[in-house]
Structure formats: C-alpha cells, structure tokens
Motif scaffolding. Structure first.
Motif, short mmCIF file in Angstrom:
data_model
loop_
_atom_site.label_atom_id
_atom_site.label_comp_id
_atom_site.label_asym_id
_atom_site.label_seq_id
_atom_site.Cartn_x
_atom_site.Cartn_y
_atom_site.Cartn_z
N ILE A 1 -13.80 -19.90 -34.32
CA ILE A 1 -13.47 -18.84 -35.18
C ILE A 1 -12.55 -17.57 -34.28
O ILE A 1 -12.54 -17.30 -33.86
CB ILE A 1 -14.20 -18.76 -36.50
CG1 ILE A 1 -14.87 -18.80 -37.09
CG2 ILE A 1 -13.34 -17.91 -36.90
CD1 ILE A 1 -16.29 -18.72 -37.98
N ASN A 2 -10.77 -18.35 -34.37
CA ASN A 2 -10.00 -17.44 -33.55
C ASN A 2 -9.59 -16.48 -34.64
O ASN A 2 -8.86 -16.64 -36.10
CB ASN A 2 -8.88 -18.05 -33.05
CG ASN A 2 -9.72 -19.14 -31.87
OD1 ASN A 2 -10.10 -19.09 -31.44
ND2 ASN A 2 -8.89 -20.61 -31.90
N VAL A 3 -9.77 -15.13 -34.39
CA VAL A 3 -9.25 -14.36 -34.61
C VAL A 3 -8.33 -12.72 -34.54
O VAL A 3 -8.51 -12.66 -33.06
CB VAL A 3 -10.74 -13.08 -35.77
CG1 VAL A 3 -10.40 -12.20 -36.63
CG2 VAL A 3 -11.50 -13.54 -36.07
N SER A 4 -7.06 -12.80 -34.82
CA SER A 4 -6.83 -11.77 -34.29
C SER A 4 -5.94 -10.55 -35.14
O SER A 4 -5.79 -10.51 -35.91
CB SER A 4 -4.45 -12.35 -33.33
OG SER A 4 -5.35 -13.23 -33.16
N SER B 1 -8.35 -10.56 -30.03
CA SER B 1 -7.89 -11.35 -29.95
C SER B 1 -9.01 -11.83 -29.50
O SER B 1 -9.39 -11.39 -28.43
CB SER B 1 -6.91 -11.52 -29.42
OG SER B 1 -6.50 -13.13 -29.81
N SER C 1 -11.97 -15.05 -29.93
CA SER C 1 -12.57 -16.65 -30.43
C SER C 1 -14.22 -16.26 -30.17
O SER C 1 -15.48 -16.48 -29.32
CB SER C 1 -12.19 -17.41 -29.49
OG SER C 1 -12.18 -18.67 -30.15
N VAL D 1 -14.44 -13.56 -42.05
CA VAL D 1 -13.95 -12.33 -41.29
C VAL D 1 -14.28 -11.45 -41.83
O VAL D 1 -13.84 -11.01 -42.96
CB VAL D 1 -12.90 -13.24 -40.92
CG1 VAL D 1 -11.97 -11.53 -40.15
CG2 VAL D 1 -13.14 -14.75 -39.74
N TYR E 1 -6.70 -14.99 -38.67
CA TYR E 1 -7.67 -15.74 -37.97
C TYR E 1 -7.08 -17.59 -38.40
O TYR E 1 -6.77 -17.98 -38.81
CB TYR E 1 -9.26 -15.39 -39.02
CG TYR E 1 -9.49 -15.98 -40.21
CD1 TYR E 1 -9.25 -17.21 -41.19
CD2 TYR E 1 -8.67 -14.84 -41.70
CE1 TYR E 1 -10.57 -17.13 -41.94
CE2 TYR E 1 -8.81 -15.66 -42.70
CZ TYR E 1 -9.26 -16.85 -43.16
OH TYR E 1 -9.50 -17.20 -44.70
#
Length: 450
Positions: free
Chosen positions: A388-391, A418, A420, A431, A447
């Motif tokens: 789960i990529n969150v920026s 940023s 992961s 998220v 995300y």
C-alpha cells in the motif's frame, strides 16, 4: 490529567532554568566579589531565586512551538504511558509538598510560641530602634522588639511584621546598636521574604539538589551582604565583629525562617573573610561590574535557551517512545515505521464521505484535519504481500498510516511522506492521516495498492 502533565513539565523546565542560572551566578559572582561588589552578588542571588518561580522556559517553548512548529506539534502532549508515569510522579510530588508544608508550619509555630513567651522592651530601646529605622528608611511601626528568655542570640523573624528577639540580659548601648543595625538591615534587604520563599521552593523542587544548595547560599550571603553594608556605612569593621563576638559566646542551634546575628565561630570567620575581600578593594570599578553583570546575563540567556531546546528535544523523543507499543526497524525507504494497537483516548475518528464503502484500492486525499482528529479512507481489500503506497504532503507533522484487519495501526510520521506498507495478512484495510496537534492541519496526497 492534561493539566497535571502540563504542570509537571512546567515545574521540570523551571527547575532546569533555575538550576542553570544558579550555577552561572555562583561561577561569575565570584568575579564581582573580587571586584569589591559583594552587595551586587547578593542582589543577583535574589534575582536568580525568582527564576525558580517564573516558568520562562515553558512559556517560551509553547510560543515557539505554536509559531514555528519546531517540535512538530507534539511538545508537552500526553500519551497513555506518560499519563501512568505522571500519576505516580504527581503522588510523590504531593507527598513532598505535604512534608515541606508540615515542616514550614511547625517552624512558624515554634517562632509564634517564642513570641508569646517574650515581653515588651524598654522605651529607650524602642527609641533607639526608631532612630536606626529612620536611617534605613524603614517604617518603625512595622518592627516589633521583644525581650526573649528562650534566646541567647539576637534574631529577627516574620515577613509581614518583623519581630526582633533580643536576650533578656542587659547589654551595652553600643552592642544594642550593632544588634539593631544588623537585624534591621535584614528587614531592609527583604531577607525573611526570600528565606520563606526558598523553603517553599525546596518543597516544590525537592528532586533538584541545586535548590537545597541555593537555600544554604541564601542563608550565608544574606549575612555577608548585611555585614558588608553596615561596615561600609560605619567604616568600623573590627569594632563591628568584636561586638558580635562579645554579644554571645554560646552556641545556639539555628532556626529555620529566622536570621540570627551570630551562629558559631567558623561561620563568623567565613563572614569576615568574605566581607574583607570586598571591603579592602579601594578602587571599585563600576564599568567592570557592569561588564561582569552583562556577561552573567548573556551567558544565562544562551545557557537557558540551549538547555531548554535540548530538554524539549528529549520531551519530543519521550512522546514518541511512549506513544507506540512497537517501534520497528527502518523500512527500505528509510522511514521508521511505528505500530500502535489502540487509538488514543483524546483522538476522534472521521471517514472520508467522498469515497464509497469498499472502494477501489486507490484514491486521492485532500483533507482538512481538525485538532486531535484521525481521518480514514473507506475500506479496501488487500492480499498478503501486496504493498500500500501512500504519499502525503502536510503543512504540519502528521501521522500517515494504515489500519490492518486486526485494527492494529501502522504509521510513519512527518510532513512530506512517501511510504510503502507491506500487507502482512489478507483482508480489508484503510489508509488514515492523524493530526495530534491542537490546531487544524491541511493534507494532500493519495494512495495505491500494488
């Protein structure tokens, strides 16, 4: 509980401030004494005492934090672990205050009983005291003079309406002059006020050994300054100390909250040595004294500022060390990932109404977070091992993380993040962004699940 934690931080920082300034006073005050300004050293000692009361560092750090966010908004904030520790510390602190209060009250009762057993002095004595009060610009109506059967050494007690206790034995007129000049000088300097104040501060800052040392320093330096000013006025230093020595050769145990004319030979010798150092200085350079005072002020400001910042850094670290149950190793992207099993009691949870329930595993974030608020996306399904990529970019430090199917929260912390998150189990995730601060924070980002 929040007020208790704030009070403890306030007392701790004030104690640090007072301790730092006290040490600086001691080190640089000797230069003033050698330059012949013993009285200024004592004045600075009393000023130093004030910094054990005023929460200068605490208030300054709050202002700096609100304006610049130097400690990322978590300064002086609570955690469940800190609350538990604070309760224990608060109980111990209250017990210390109670012990100090009992000792203070008992000392006052002992002095009060002395007053009850004492008798009025002669009219001639009162007239002598009134004359000296006129010289020192003291209101004679404030001062009471009593003969005491319980005292072999003259002493002065009480802050509001001071009482000078003198032995019942008849003394020479010159000896009475020395007694009253000495004790009235204590009243003029406000020594009894600071003596009482230090006893109260010893109870409040009982954990700091410097305040106990300061109490002894005030006891000694009040006598140094008193002796010095009388000797400077009369220019009869040998005669002055000879009279003090002749008044009573008996040793009397010191009493808290009073100023005694004479205690024992070793202390009297120490008083004479300190006074002689300044008394013998012929050319007292005022410019030199001003320069030393300026150095003391500059060093104090710098030292207190640096110490306060270092202490605040430690407080921020303490917040994060007690905020989470597990602190994991650095992830591949260099971020430290934290784990928290339960939501903090003072945090409210909101959901993004713009996303449908069980939405696709991806979306944009553009939120305005209220104070003490955690905002979540809707749930989405993630398989074990997926990322789960969150920026997120925020105008203040925030927590950015995920809520696992077992309700455990994993998060990173910062402004521009940023990261992961690797799904450890299959299930429904969301998220979230959490604002721990007491004011609104704006965040933007998104995300994606891969």
């Amino acid at each position: 509980m929040e007020s208790i934690v704030s009070i403890q931080y306030c007392i701790c920082l004030t104690s640090i401030t007072g301790g730092v300034i006290s040490i600086i006073w001691y080190l640089l005050g000797r230069l003033l004494e050698k330059a012949g300004f013993l009285n200024i050293v004592y004045t600075l000692l009393k000023v130093t005492t004030i910094f054990w009361i005023l929460p200068v560092a605490y208030i300054s750090l709050i202002v700096v934090e609100k304006k610049f966010g130097m400690w990322h908004g978590v300064l002086f904030m609570r955690t469940p672990a800190l609350d538990r520790i604070s309760k224990i510390i608060f109980i111990l602190w209250v017990l210390a205050i109670m012990i100090g209060a009992v000792r203070y009250i008992l000392n006052n009762i002992a002095i009060f009983f002395r007053l009850k057993k004492s008798i009025e002095c002669d009219v001639e004595i009162k007239e002598l005291v009134d004359t000296i009060c006129g010289e020192y610009k003291i209101n004679p109506k404030r001062v009471r003079i009593r003969y005491s059967y319980a005292d072999s050494i003259p002493k002065v007690a009480f802050c509001i309406r001071p009482v000078i206790f003198i032995p019942i034995d008849k003394l020479e007129k010159q000896s009475y002059k020395i007694i009253f000049k000495h004790e009235l000088m204590h009243i003029k300097h406000g020594d009894l006020i600071f003596k009482n104040l230090l006893k109260i501060l010893c109870a409040i800052h009982f954990f700091n050994p410097i305040i106990w040392w300061m109490d002894k320093q005030l006891e000694k330096w009040s006598e140094f300054a008193c002796d010095y000013e009388i000797c400077i006025r009369d220019r009869r230093i040998k005669e002055y100390y000879q009279h003090i020595l002749d008044i009573s050769m008996e040793h009397e145990v010191g009493i808290a909250l009073v100023s005694m004319l004479y205690e024992d030979k070793s202390k009297l010798r120490e008083r004479m040595e300190h006074v002689m150092k300044s008394y013998k200085v012929q050319n007292k350079s005022k410019s030199k004294a001003k320069a030393i005072i300026a150095v003391i002020m500059a060093v104090s400001i710098v030292s207190v500022s640096v110490t306060s910042v270092k202490a605040s850094d430690c407080i921020e670290d303490l917040y994060w060390d007690t905020q989470v149950s597990v602190r994991e190793d650095l992830a591949a992207d260099g971020q430290t990932e934290y784990i928290q099993e339960h939501l903090d009691d003072d945090i409210t949870v909101e959901y993004d109404d713009g996303m449908s329930t069980f939405s696709r595993a991806g979306g944009n974030i553009s939120w305005t977070l209220k104070a003490k608020c955690q905002k979540r996306t809707s749930l989405f399904y993630v398989k074990k091992g997926q990322r789960i990529n969150v920026s997120v970019a925020a105008d203040r430090y925030v927590r950015v993380g995920i809520v696992q199917p077992d309700s455990v929260q994993r998060f990173v912390y910062g402004e521009n993040l940023s990261h992961s998150f690797v799904a450890k189990t299959s299930g429904k995730y969301c998220v979230y962004v959490q604002n721990d601060l007491n004011f609104i924070v704006n965040v933007d980002g998104g995300y994606r699940v891969k």
